[in-house]
Design a protein around this motif. Structure first.
Motif, PDB file in Angstrom:
ATOM      1  N   THR A   1     -14.936  14.030  -1.824  1.00 42.66           N
ATOM      2  CA  THR A   1     -14.314  13.086  -2.744  1.00 42.66           C
ATOM      3  C   THR A   1     -12.927  13.604  -3.111  1.00 42.66           C
ATOM      4  OG1 THR A   1     -16.458  12.400  -3.633  1.00 42.66           O
ATOM      5  CG2 THR A   1     -14.512  11.911  -4.963  1.00 42.66           C
TER       6      THR A   1
ATOM      7  N   LEU B   1      -5.227   9.023   2.898  1.00 44.30           N
ATOM      8  CA  LEU B   1      -5.679   8.665   1.561  1.00 44.30           C
ATOM      9  C   LEU B   1      -4.869   7.484   1.064  1.00 44.30           C
ATOM     10  CD1 LEU B   1      -5.961  12.257   0.021  1.00 44.30           C
ATOM     11  CD2 LEU B   1      -7.786  10.870   1.017  1.00 44.30           C
ATOM     12  N   ASN B   2      -5.555   6.424   0.638  1.00 42.45           N
ATOM     13  CA  ASN B   2      -4.896   5.221   0.135  1.00 42.45           C
ATOM     14  C   ASN B   2      -4.646   5.359  -1.363  1.00 42.45           C
ATOM     15  OD1 ASN B   2      -4.921   3.577   2.621  1.00 42.45           O
ATOM     16  ND2 ASN B   2      -7.148   3.665   2.386  1.00 42.45           N
TER      17      ASN B   2
ATOM     18  N   GLN C   1     -14.978  10.120   1.507  1.00 38.23           N
ATOM     19  CA  GLN C   1     -15.036   9.860   2.949  1.00 38.23           C
ATOM     20  C   GLN C   1     -15.450  11.134   3.671  1.00 38.23           C
ATOM     21  OE1 GLN C   1     -11.092   9.916   5.152  1.00 38.23           O
ATOM     22  NE2 GLN C   1     -10.333   9.259   3.137  1.00 38.23           N
TER      23      GLN C   1
ATOM     24  N   GLY D   1     -12.920   3.681  -5.356  1.00 32.64           N
ATOM     25  CA  GLY D   1     -13.819   3.184  -4.324  1.00 32.64           C
ATOM     26  C   GLY D   1     -13.510   3.706  -2.944  1.00 32.64           C
ATOM     27  N   THR D   2     -12.335   4.317  -2.777  1.00 32.50           N
ATOM     28  CA  THR D   2     -11.966   4.881  -1.460  1.00 32.50           C
ATOM     29  C   THR D   2     -11.897   6.401  -1.488  1.00 32.50           C
ATOM     30  OG1 THR D   2      -9.552   4.877  -1.833  1.00 32.50           O
ATOM     31  CG2 THR D   2     -10.566   2.813  -1.058  1.00 32.50           C
ATOM     32  N   GLU D   3     -12.244   7.005  -2.634  1.00 34.78           N
ATOM     33  CA  GLU D   3     -12.057   8.451  -2.783  1.00 34.78           C
ATOM     34  C   GLU D   3     -12.939   9.269  -1.846  1.00 34.78           C
ATOM     35  OE1 GLU D   3     -13.238   6.437  -5.189  1.00 34.78           O
ATOM     36  OE2 GLU D   3     -12.313   6.827  -7.139  1.00 34.78           O
TER      37      GLU D   3
ATOM     38  N   SER E   1       0.845  -1.200   0.000  1.00 32.09           N
ATOM     39  CA  SER E   1       0.000   0.000   0.000  1.00 32.09           C
ATOM     40  C   SER E   1       0.879   1.248   0.000  1.00 32.09           C
ATOM     41  CB  SER E   1      -0.936   0.016   1.212  1.00 32.09           C
ATOM     42  OG  SER E   1      -0.196   0.067   2.417  1.00 32.09           O
TER      43      SER E   1
END
Length: 440
Positions: free
Chosen positions: A134, A192-193, A171, A167-169, A114
């Motif tokens: 986002t 942020l990943n 939160q 899909g992780t943008e 990661s």
């Protein structure tokens, strides 16, 4: 990114664009309070006069030449303020090696697990109301320079696609919640990943990491922004405040080699060039009317960090030069319009600067150390002492020039906005200059 000025001058002067319009109102008569003080030395006594009807000319100045680089606070997010329009804040920053010539081992044997980009919240946390955001992260294609001034309007060139894992943008920020990282619990931060493909890209170019200079020439930095900020409804949106120079603000590459989990940290520190990229759109707002219409500028005036400065001038103050007068107290009283329904709260402390030129502002004599003035919560006003300045004006020592209000974080470190009632406001309380002086 070719706008260059010396960074050293930035702290010496406050750079503004003097694009503003002003209006004059009629100079009215004064109210006197006559006493017999001094009768023993002057048969006629000394007249103590308090006057609050001096003409005050107000305007809103757009500060589009204010540098936003290397600020103590970095801004990220967007909001829609019906009074001043939409704001879109992004962060442009270099990242640097925590150690030069890192030994990753045999590149072919490495598996990237990661890549995490983390920003520690500053003490101010955020402005507005928390909502889902986002996030997007892009590699920039512009070489940054620590000694160059960058501005809110500086263009940013990027390359490639969004580096945040799909899909992780989206939160909802959690500026009050501690974060668990491995076995450690750390202060609140945004994490942020980023894609493992981005991690592979960094590992495969390890030869560019022999020095920090080579690395920042190869990998010029990141542009972090929020998508679709123009979609926020009225009174919606959030601007997050981050402390990028904290050791907890960084980018960490996690990888596995030979069954062993390892990590390498890329720093964001005071050696990194960075700036706040901010887009303002005030078309069709009350702010635009205040900027373009002299009469409206007498009704409402605006302050917004990184963008707007309210300006005040006193064209008839020199009338006090006729006769023997000494100013005992001069106070500029500026009421704040603070609506409970709005999430965009006014500043709690401000200070006043004396205009030197269209691009420079001096310290005032009464605020020689940039002493800030707190909001009078009972009356919802700011009171600025101008006694020494205006005494020098009527004695002919200095010119009669305008004054501007500034937020305490005036170098592009805040997005707070404050609305003031001008001298012609329909509100009960209006901006006024109150002077108490002695005639002898």
């Amino acid at each position: 990114m070719t706008n260059k000025n010396t960074n050293k001058k930035r702290r010496e002067v406050i750079k503004l664009s003097a694009s503003f319009l002003i209006a004059l109102i009629v100079f009215a008569s004064c109210k006197k309070e006559v006493t017999t003080i001094g009768a023993d030395i002057n048969p006629n006594g000394l007249n103590i006069v308090q006057q609050d009807t001096f003409t005050v000319v107000t305007s809103t100045v757009v500060a589009d030449s204010l540098p936003t680089n290397n600020t103590s606070v970095s801004l990220l997010g967007g909001l829609n303020d019906p009074e001043v329009g939409t704001v879109d804040c992004g962060i442009v920053t270099q990242v640097r090696l925590s150690s030069e010539s890192p030994n990753f081992g045999t590149i072919a044997d490495i598996t990237v697990d990661s890549v995490v980009l983390s920003f520690l919240y500053s003490s101010k946390l955020f402005y507005g109301n928390l909502t889902n955001l986002t996030f997007e992260v892009y590699e920039i294609d512009d070489q940054l320079d620590k000694e160059t001034d960058y501005f809110a309007h500086t263009a940013v060139t990027t390359k490639g696609s969004n580096l945040v894992i799909p899909g992780t943008e989206t939160q909802e920020p959690s500026p009050y919640a501690d974060v668990v990282v491995g076995s450690d619990t750390v202060a609140p931060m945004l994490r942020l990943n980023l894609t493992t493909a981005f991690g592979d890209y960094l590992i495969q170019n390890a030869s560019e990491m022999n020095t920090n200079d080579n690395f920042v020439s190869f990998f010029k930095g990141l542009y972090i922004k929020v998508a679709n900020t123009n979609s926020f409804g009225p009174n919606k949106g959030t601007i997050l405040y981050f402390a990028l120079e904290s050791a907890l603000s960084n980018m960490v590459l996690y990888y596995t080699i030979g069954g062993e989990n390892k990590r390498f940290t890329f720093n964001i520190n005071n050696n990194c060039a960075r700036f706040n990229k901010i887009d303002f759109n005030y078309n069709g707002t009350p702010l635009e009317a205040s900027i373009n219409n002299p009469e409206t500028a007498q009704e409402k005036i605006y302050l917004q960090g990184s963008h707007l400065r309210p300006e005040f001038s006193f064209p008839h103050i020199t009338s006090l030069m006729d006769g023997n007068r000494v100013i005992n107290r001069a106070e500029l009283i500026v009421p704040v319009q603070n609506f409970t329904s709005s999430p965009f709260k006014p500043s709690n402390s401000l200070f006043l600067g004396r205009v030197k030129t269209s691009l420079q502002t001096d310290l005032t004599y009464d605020y020689s150390n940039f002493t800030t003035v707190g909001l009078d919560a009972d009356e919802n006003v700011f009171r600025f002492n101008l006694t020494r300045d205006l005494q020098r004006v009527i004695s002919g020592e200095i010119e009669n020039v305008p004054y501007r209000i500034y937020p305490t974080n005036f170098f592009g470190s805040t997005i707070e906005r404050t609305i003031f009632s001008g001298p012609n406001s329909i509100a009960k309380d209006k901006t006024k200059l109150v002077i108490t002086y002695t005639e002898y």
